[in-house]
Enzyme design. Structure first.
Site, PDB file in Angstrom:
ATOM      1  N   GLU A 116     -83.173 102.832  -3.799  1.00 53.61           N
ATOM      2  CA  GLU A 116     -81.764 103.244  -3.741  1.00 53.61           C
ATOM      3  C   GLU A 116     -81.174 103.302  -5.158  1.00 53.61           C
ATOM      4  O   GLU A 116     -80.113 102.771  -5.456  1.00 53.61           O
ATOM      5  CB  GLU A 116     -80.935 102.313  -2.858  1.00 53.61           C
ATOM      6  N   ASP A 127     -78.077  96.704  -5.639  1.00 55.14           N
ATOM      7  CA  ASP A 127     -77.171  96.379  -6.743  1.00 55.14           C
ATOM      8  C   ASP A 127     -76.638  94.948  -6.684  1.00 55.14           C
ATOM      9  O   ASP A 127     -75.532  94.671  -7.108  1.00 55.14           O
ATOM     10  CB  ASP A 127     -75.981  97.360  -6.722  1.00 55.14           C
ATOM     11  N   HIS A 147     -65.503  88.878   7.939  1.00 51.97           N
ATOM     12  CA  HIS A 147     -66.389  88.316   6.926  1.00 51.97           C
ATOM     13  C   HIS A 147     -66.116  86.831   6.747  1.00 51.97           C
ATOM     14  O   HIS A 147     -64.993  86.358   6.935  1.00 51.97           O
ATOM     15  CB  HIS A 147     -66.164  89.060   5.597  1.00 51.97           C
ATOM     16  N   ARG A 155     -64.717  92.699  -2.657  1.00 57.03           N
ATOM     17  CA  ARG A 155     -64.013  91.784  -3.558  1.00 57.03           C
ATOM     18  C   ARG A 155     -62.849  92.465  -4.266  1.00 57.03           C
ATOM     19  O   ARG A 155     -61.785  91.879  -4.451  1.00 57.03           O
ATOM     20  CB  ARG A 155     -65.006  91.226  -4.590  1.00 57.03           C
ATOM     21  N   GLU A 183     -71.397  95.084  -8.570  1.00 53.22           N
ATOM     22  CA  GLU A 183     -72.535  95.913  -8.191  1.00 53.22           C
ATOM     23  C   GLU A 183     -72.778  97.090  -9.127  1.00 53.22           C
ATOM     24  O   GLU A 183     -73.938  97.412  -9.443  1.00 53.22           O
ATOM     25  CB  GLU A 183     -72.356  96.418  -6.756  1.00 53.22           C
ATOM     26  N   HIS A 198     -64.443  93.788   3.432  1.00 53.42           N
ATOM     27  CA  HIS A 198     -64.757  92.550   2.717  1.00 53.42           C
ATOM     28  C   HIS A 198     -64.820  92.704   1.198  1.00 53.42           C
ATOM     29  O   HIS A 198     -64.953  91.711   0.494  1.00 53.42           O
ATOM     30  CB  HIS A 198     -66.119  92.017   3.176  1.00 53.42           C
TER      31      HIS A 198
END
Length: 367
Positions: free
Chosen positions: A120, A98, A236, A206, A134, A204
């Protein structure tokens, strides 16, 4: 009959991990000829994965430049893939997941009338900003896929509900292929815990950036409450995460802030841990195979299977909830053992071979 040429496209570390088994299986598969293409979306981290699995890209688009936007990454990836499709004339293009790379691969294949396989496929939260971007990317890629390689039955059902074109196959998740190979190989400990229990933390996402200060304060409180345990956080590189983590946690003696780790190192840390707190998607898939209980610091997850199996618990980002749930598990080995499952819901280690067989059969069957 000549071999069918298949592009294997990867741009980030998770993609490389999940596509490496497909590429390696296809190298051995009679009738299929893979071409490994890196967009270079995660440059150094990609090299680590390729080196570990002893593979090397046939082509590298090197799309990353300083401070570029997501649309610039997408544009450069599209142009580069378009040129390679013209050069190689592949019969199929495969990409996983994604990311910007998978969307570019899907569009480049579609615009050139080349069959696209989505590895996936079918992960959904049905909330476009969780995770962002994503969720939008995987839904868009699905619209143009000829083959949907779904990891689980829940993914199959999500795809069927969307009335998509293309064929849907439940194949398991190739990350389990990669994980089992990696876990079987020796790797030195990343952190010396001096015999103490280790708690692994990764974070991490967003959409969680504005919540990290409170989350990190919860970690600090946990470390203070459990001085006999070692808390390890590979931080990260994103400065929004990195700067705040060091500000809040750098002075805590039993809290180790370490540099980002390679794939075999994160597997080694997971094997060593008694508990994992994460917002990562991949770790939600991997931890059940390593028999480690998992607390997921997200409001929603597209990997509900680990939650349904009892191997993970969705706890969100409320600091009080993080503290109380972690404390419940750290205080009781019995509670931790309740989250250990016999079979990983995401796969059995044979997903890559299933994908090769499906593609070979499809390309050799007249339409």
């Amino acid at each position: 009959m000549s071999d069918h040429k298949v592009f294997i496209v990867a741009g980030t570390r998770p993609e490389a991990i999940k596509m490496a088994p497909v590429y390696k299986a296809m190298l051995k598969y009679d009738g299929l000829s893979p071409v490994l293409i890196s967009t270079g979306q995660h440059r150094e981290m990609l090299k680590q994965v390729f080196d570990w699995f002893e593979i090397k890209p046939d082509e590298d688009l090197k799309v990353m430049t300083p401070n570029q936007t997501v649309n610039q990454v997408l544009s450069r990836s599209l142009v580069g893939l378009d040129e390679l499709i013209s050069k190689y004339q592949p019969d199929a293009v495969l990409a996983q997941g994604d990311t910007t790379t998978v969307l570019a691969a899907a569009l480049a294949a579609f615009n050139n009338k080349v069959s696209f396989g989505h590895v996936e496929a079918g992960l959904r939260t049905h909330t476009l900003d969780r995770p962002y971007p994503e969720e939008g990317y995987r839904q868009m890629a699905a619209r143009v896929a000829k083959w949907h390689f779904a990891p689980t039955q829940k993914s199959v059902e999500a795809l069927e509900a969307e009335n998509l074109s293309g064929d849907i196959f439940k194949v398991g998740n190739t990350v389990i292929d990669a994980l089992l190979e990696t876990a079987s190989r020796d790797h030195p400990p990343v952190v010396d815990s001096n015999g103490k229990d280790l708690v692994l933390i990764t974070g991490h996402r967003r959409e969680n950036h504005d919540k990290f200060r409170a989350v990190f304060e919860a970690f600090k409180q946990l470390a203070s409450e459990y001085p006999e345990k070692v808390f390890v956080y590979p931080v990260h590189l994103n400065p929004n995460v990195r700067n705040l983590a060091h500000e809040v946690l750098a002075g805590v003696t039993n809290f180790k802030l370490i540099e980002p780790v390679s794939y075999p190192e994160i597997v080694s840390l997971m094997k060593q841990a008694i508990l994992i707190l994460t917002d990562s998607g991949g770790i939600q898939e991997e931890a059940p195979s390593l028999k480690v209980p998992l607390l997921v610091m997200r409001e929603t997850t597209e990997r509900q299977e680990s939650v349904d199996a009892g191997a993970a618990k969705l706890i969100g980002t409320d600091p009080d909830k993080i503290f109380s749930e972690a404390r419940r598990l750290l205080d009781s080995e019995v509670e931790r053992k309740k989250m250990i499952v016999d079979q990983n819901p995401f796969g059995d280690g044979a997903s890559a071979l299933r994908i090769c067989k499906i593609i070979d059969n499809s390309l050799n069957t007249p339409s």
